[in-house]
Write an enzyme that holds these catalytic residues in place. Structure first.
Site, PDB file in Angstrom:
ATOM      1  N   ASP A 189      17.048 -57.648 -50.280  1.00 55.48           N
ATOM      2  CA  ASP A 189      16.863 -58.986 -50.853  1.00 55.48           C
ATOM      3  C   ASP A 189      16.143 -59.826 -49.792  1.00 55.48           C
ATOM      4  O   ASP A 189      15.697 -59.307 -48.758  1.00 55.48           O
ATOM      5  CB  ASP A 189      18.195 -59.586 -51.329  1.00 55.48           C
ATOM      6  CG  ASP A 189      19.137 -59.966 -50.187  1.00 55.48           C
ATOM      7  OD1 ASP A 189      18.827 -59.668 -49.007  1.00 55.48           O
ATOM      8  OD2 ASP A 189      20.195 -60.564 -50.468  1.00 55.48           O
TER       9      ASP A 189
ATOM     10  N   CYS B 297      20.740 -56.244 -47.087  1.00 56.35           N
ATOM     11  CA  CYS B 297      20.893 -57.642 -47.510  1.00 56.35           C
ATOM     12  C   CYS B 297      21.373 -58.406 -46.281  1.00 56.35           C
ATOM     13  O   CYS B 297      21.153 -57.967 -45.145  1.00 56.35           O
ATOM     14  CB  CYS B 297      21.813 -57.781 -48.722  1.00 56.35           C
ATOM     15  SG  CYS B 297      23.510 -57.182 -48.504  1.00 56.35           S
TER      16      CYS B 297
ATOM     17  N   THR C 247      24.493 -59.070 -45.278  1.00 58.19           N
ATOM     18  CA  THR C 247      25.649 -58.413 -44.660  1.00 58.19           C
ATOM     19  C   THR C 247      25.711 -56.904 -44.916  1.00 58.19           C
ATOM     20  O   THR C 247      26.455 -56.189 -44.232  1.00 58.19           O
ATOM     21  CB  THR C 247      26.953 -58.993 -45.241  1.00 58.19           C
ATOM     22  OG1 THR C 247      26.905 -58.789 -46.673  1.00 58.19           O
ATOM     23  CG2 THR C 247      27.095 -60.477 -44.946  1.00 58.19           C
TER      24      THR C 247
ATOM     25  N   HIS D 141      31.588 -36.774 -43.346  1.00 57.97           N
ATOM     26  CA  HIS D 141      32.812 -36.745 -44.158  1.00 57.97           C
ATOM     27  C   HIS D 141      32.597 -37.173 -45.603  1.00 57.97           C
ATOM     28  O   HIS D 141      33.274 -36.667 -46.499  1.00 57.97           O
ATOM     29  CB  HIS D 141      33.874 -37.676 -43.538  1.00 57.97           C
ATOM     30  CG  HIS D 141      34.436 -37.139 -42.255  1.00 57.97           C
ATOM     31  ND1 HIS D 141      35.573 -37.659 -41.671  1.00 57.97           N
ATOM     32  CD2 HIS D 141      34.019 -36.139 -41.440  1.00 57.97           C
ATOM     33  CE1 HIS D 141      35.839 -36.997 -40.548  1.00 57.97           C
ATOM     34  NE2 HIS D 141      34.894 -36.066 -40.382  1.00 57.97           N
TER      35      HIS D 141
ATOM     36  N   HIS E 223      36.311 -31.903 -46.898  1.00 61.43           N
ATOM     37  CA  HIS E 223      35.639 -33.104 -47.394  1.00 61.43           C
ATOM     38  C   HIS E 223      34.995 -32.868 -48.758  1.00 61.43           C
ATOM     39  O   HIS E 223      34.876 -33.788 -49.556  1.00 61.43           O
ATOM     40  CB  HIS E 223      34.599 -33.585 -46.385  1.00 61.43           C
ATOM     41  CG  HIS E 223      35.178 -33.829 -45.030  1.00 61.43           C
ATOM     42  ND1 HIS E 223      36.124 -34.802 -44.800  1.00 61.43           N
ATOM     43  CD2 HIS E 223      34.984 -33.192 -43.851  1.00 61.43           C
ATOM     44  CE1 HIS E 223      36.477 -34.769 -43.529  1.00 61.43           C
ATOM     45  NE2 HIS E 223      35.805 -33.797 -42.928  1.00 61.43           N
TER      46      HIS E 223
HETATM   47  C1  RB5 Z   1      22.182 -63.850 -49.563  1.00 61.69           C
HETATM   48  O1  RB5 Z   1      22.334 -65.129 -49.027  1.00 61.69           O
HETATM   49  C2  RB5 Z   1      23.410 -63.009 -49.195  1.00 61.69           C
HETATM   50  O2  RB5 Z   1      24.504 -63.430 -49.930  1.00 61.69           O
HETATM   51  C3  RB5 Z   1      23.110 -61.543 -49.447  1.00 61.69           C
HETATM   52  O3  RB5 Z   1      22.006 -61.164 -48.721  1.00 61.69           O
HETATM   53  C4  RB5 Z   1      24.182 -60.552 -49.081  1.00 61.69           C
HETATM   54  O4  RB5 Z   1      24.632 -60.724 -47.784  1.00 61.69           O
HETATM   55  C5  RB5 Z   1      25.266 -60.367 -50.047  1.00 61.69           C
HETATM   56  O5  RB5 Z   1      26.160 -59.517 -49.894  1.00 61.69           O
END
Ligand code: RB5
Length: 153
Positions: free
Chosen positions: A10, A67, A69, A100, A135
């Site tokens: 994203d 993304c 996180t 695993h 596994h």
């Molecule tokens: C976008 O701001 C953020 O929410 C997205 O990139 C991500 O981290 C969501 O899990």
């Protein structure tokens, strides 16, 4: 290195995705980039789905999703049957996700990991094999869960 890798991100993941696509291509990996292609705001589920479906169809061998996180991408990708997405921000997690869990999609958070470590994590993910044995039995149970959920749905 005849592995084909689908990549998606994203807007938050875009800068790291670009760095990793360049890294992969410079090192001879076969990459299919599903976007996004700018920092303009988009919704991560759209890109997670494209990459996860490419992996589930067998069009590619592995997926990489970035993304902010890595969390949102993993939540969405893991809803696609046949996909085992793992969020890894360190080399040990990436190695164990392969050994695993036979993870076929790696997710990372661009806001949480710097490009040099992300490259190392990604290479580990791509170059580590599944250990099988006990596994494999657990993966069969994951498939049973998927089957049961499909029947309920
Ligand atoms: C976008 O701001 C953020 O929410 C997205 O990139 C991500 O981290 C969501 O899990």
């Amino acid at each position: 290195m005849d592995m084909r890798i689908a990549v998606g991100a994203d807007h938050a993941g875009f800068p790291l995705k670009e760095a990793l696509v360049n890294f992969l291509m410079e090192n001879g990996w076969d990459v299919e980039d599903f976007g996004t292609f700018s920092t303009e705001s988009v919704d991560y589920p759209d890109f997670a789905l494209k990459v996860a479906e490419a992996v589930a169809r067998g069009d590619v061998d592995r997926g990489l999703l970035v993304c902010g996180t890595g969390l949102g991408m993993s939540i969405v990708a893991n809803k696609v049957p046949g996909v085992r997405a793992a969020l890894a921000l360190d080399v040990t997690s990436a190695r164990l996700a392969r050994q695993h869990n036979d993870a076929n999609v790696l997710t990372m958070g661009a806001r949480l990991i710097a490009p040099p470590l992300a490259e190392e994590v990604l290479l580990t993910f791509l170059q580590t094999g599944f250990e099988g044995g006990r596994h494999a039995r657990r993966l069969e149970k994951i498939q049973e869960v998927e089957k049961k959920e499909r029947e309920l749905g």
